[in-house]
Design an enzyme around this catalytic site. Structure first.
Site, short mmCIF file in Angstrom:
data_model
loop_
_atom_site.label_atom_id
_atom_site.label_comp_id
_atom_site.label_asym_id
_atom_site.label_seq_id
_atom_site.Cartn_x
_atom_site.Cartn_y
_atom_site.Cartn_z
N LYS A 51 6.09 3.92 9.12
CA LYS A 51 7.31 3.87 8.29
C LYS A 51 7.83 5.28 8.02
O LYS A 51 9.04 5.52 8.04
CB LYS A 51 7.01 3.13 6.98
CG LYS A 51 6.82 1.64 7.19
CD LYS A 51 6.37 0.87 5.95
CE LYS A 51 6.08 -0.58 6.36
NZ LYS A 51 5.74 -1.46 5.24
N GLN A 77 2.88 -0.90 -0.37
CA GLN A 77 2.29 -1.49 0.83
C GLN A 77 1.27 -2.57 0.44
O GLN A 77 0.40 -2.35 -0.39
CB GLN A 77 1.62 -0.40 1.68
CG GLN A 77 1.14 -0.85 3.04
CD GLN A 77 2.27 -1.24 4.00
OE1 GLN A 77 3.41 -0.82 3.86
NE2 GLN A 77 1.94 -2.06 4.98
N ASP A 136 11.95 -4.09 0.18
CA ASP A 136 11.19 -5.12 0.89
C ASP A 136 11.82 -6.50 0.71
O ASP A 136 11.57 -7.41 1.51
CB ASP A 136 9.76 -5.21 0.32
CG ASP A 136 8.74 -4.42 1.14
OD1 ASP A 136 8.93 -4.29 2.36
OD2 ASP A 136 7.75 -3.95 0.54
N1 L34 Z 1 5.13 -4.05 1.09
N2 L34 Z 1 3.68 -4.56 2.80
C1 L34 Z 1 4.93 -4.38 2.38
N3 L34 Z 1 6.01 -4.52 3.18
C2 L34 Z 1 5.84 -4.87 4.48
O1 L34 Z 1 6.90 -5.08 5.26
C3 L34 Z 1 4.55 -5.04 4.97
N4 L34 Z 1 4.28 -5.33 6.30
C4 L34 Z 1 3.13 -6.14 6.64
C5 L34 Z 1 1.91 -5.60 5.89
N5 L34 Z 1 2.21 -5.15 4.55
C6 L34 Z 1 3.47 -4.89 4.09
C7 L34 Z 1 4.50 -4.46 7.30
O2 L34 Z 1 5.23 -3.48 7.18
C8 L34 Z 1 3.00 -5.93 8.12
N6 L34 Z 1 3.85 -4.81 8.42
C9 L34 Z 1 3.91 -4.13 9.65
C10 L34 Z 1 4.86 -3.16 9.91
C11 L34 Z 1 4.91 -2.48 11.11
C12 L34 Z 1 3.99 -2.75 12.07
C13 L34 Z 1 3.02 -3.71 11.84
C14 L34 Z 1 3.00 -4.40 10.64
C15 L34 Z 1 4.02 -1.98 13.34
O3 L34 Z 1 4.67 -0.97 13.42
N7 L34 Z 1 3.27 -2.40 14.37
C16 L34 Z 1 3.19 -1.70 15.63
C17 L34 Z 1 1.75 -1.38 15.96
C18 L34 Z 1 1.06 -0.61 14.89
C19 L34 Z 1 -0.39 -0.32 15.25
O4 L34 Z 1 -0.60 0.43 16.20
O5 L34 Z 1 -1.29 -0.86 14.59
C20 L34 Z 1 3.74 -2.62 16.72
O6 L34 Z 1 4.18 -2.11 17.73
O7 L34 Z 1 3.66 -3.85 16.55
#
Ligand code: L34
Length: 302
Positions: free
Chosen positions: A57, A101, A124
């Site tokens: 983020k 988070q 959010d």
């Molecule tokens: N308050 N908590 C709050 N807001 C959110 O919107 C979230 N969420 C979930 C968990 N907790 C939260 C997220 O941001 C899940 N989540 C989230 C956001 C981004 C990614 C995964 C989950 C992401 O960027 N995933 C990458 C891979 C990351 C890695 O290497 O582990 C992708 O390409 O899918």
């Protein structure tokens, strides 16, 4: 890594970069007449996945010219301290968006924390006020993952009009707001939505009827090939770590969908990683700019 030259792949990574570049221009012109939008992120504890997501983020914020403050607190921080921190950010005129988070350590009441965030800074969109606004068809902030999915569908010209969308998962982060959004009147809505979850009976049959299948149940490779209709559009929200001694990190990421099987049936599919995750981050930046516009006094921020 998924092959993004595969015409079946919805490339969330590339799409998110494009959105961040578009946003960067808007942020720049906005900042000339006001100031940079400012997002504060609170991370409690050392959950490794949360650390990765928060880092992501921060990177997305940097790409779009949004200022950030990261507040990292130890896992044993009391609920009272977290609430006080939020109160101080609520009252800080230089902060536009506040994100805590999730998940939080077990001794902290997650709902109380969410409800402490000022709805006007709740980028959010998890506060009951904001979820209520969405349900009432007057959204202020739409949760980032569902709006990222909607954006992907729009940009890949997947019409939802009259389609049967099956959402697997009923969380306030994804499932519920996703269903509300797609059932709304208007372009990018007008879908017939079914919400399924862990207690749904006959889930396989229901999901096999979906024109668009959205998997957000949080179980690795839960959706198998036979649960998918030929030609369906498959959106995989899951980010699950599974042990993999062959990988450098000791784990690999898989979605809630069995990608190999689904790839055979789907007309379009999001990969994990590189699908929905990056879009969640881009939409967070969009919401932060929206919050800043409202802080400047723009009527609805648009
Ligand atoms: N308050 N908590 C709050 N807001 C959110 O919107 C979230 N969420 C979930 C968990 N907790 C939260 C997220 O941001 C899940 N989540 C989230 C956001 C981004 C990614 C995964 C989950 C992401 O960027 N995933 C990458 C891979 C990351 C890695 O290497 O582990 C992708 O390409 O899918």
């Amino acid at each position: 890594m998924a092959d993004v030259t595969d015409p079946k792949i919805i490339d969330g990574k590339a799409t998110s970069l494009q959105i961040l570049a578009e946003l960067a221009e808007e942020v720049l012109s906005f900042s000339r007449s006001f100031r940079h939008p400012h997002l504060a992120v609170i991370l409690v504890g050392e959950d490794p996945a949360s650390q990765v997501y928060v880092r992501g983020k921060m990177r997305s914020a940097e790409k779009s010219g949004i200022e950030t403050t990261q507040i990292t607190l130890p896992a044993e921080t009391s609920e009272k301290t977290v609430l006080e921190k939020i109160e101080s950010l609520n009252g800080d005129g230089g902060v536009d968006g506040i994100l805590v988070q999730l998940p939080l350590p077990g001794h902290i009441d997650q709902q109380r924390v969410i409800e402490c965030i000022s709805p006007s800074k709740d980028v959010d969109g998890f506060h009951p006020y904001n979820l209520g606004r969405l349900a009432a068809d007057k959204p202020l902030f739409v949760p980032c993952t569902p709006s990222g999915i909607r954006e992907l569908l729009t940009r890949y010209k997947v019409s939802t009009e009259g389609k049967h969308v099956v959402v697997i998962g009923r969380s306030i982060i994804v499932g519920k707001p996703m269903a509300l959004l797609l059932a709304r009147k208007g372009e990018s809505g007008n879908a017939t939505v079914t919400i399924c979850h862990s207690r749904t009976s006959g889930l396989d049959r229901i999901s096999a009827g979906a024109d668009i299948l959205i998997a957000a149940i949080g179980r690795a490779e839960f959706v198998k090939g036979e649960m998918i209709k030929d030609g369906a559009v498959v959106i995989d929200v899951g980010v699950n770590r599974v042990e993999d001694p062959e990988s450098k990190k000791g784990y690999r990421l898989v979605g809630d969908v069995d990608f190999k099987e689904a790839r055979e049936r789907a007309s379009l599919i999001t990969p994990v990683p590189g699908g929905v995750g990056p879009m969640t981050r881009a939409m967070l930046m969009k919401n932060t700019l929206l919050a800043a516009k409202r802080a400047r006094g723009d009527v609805d921020g648009s």
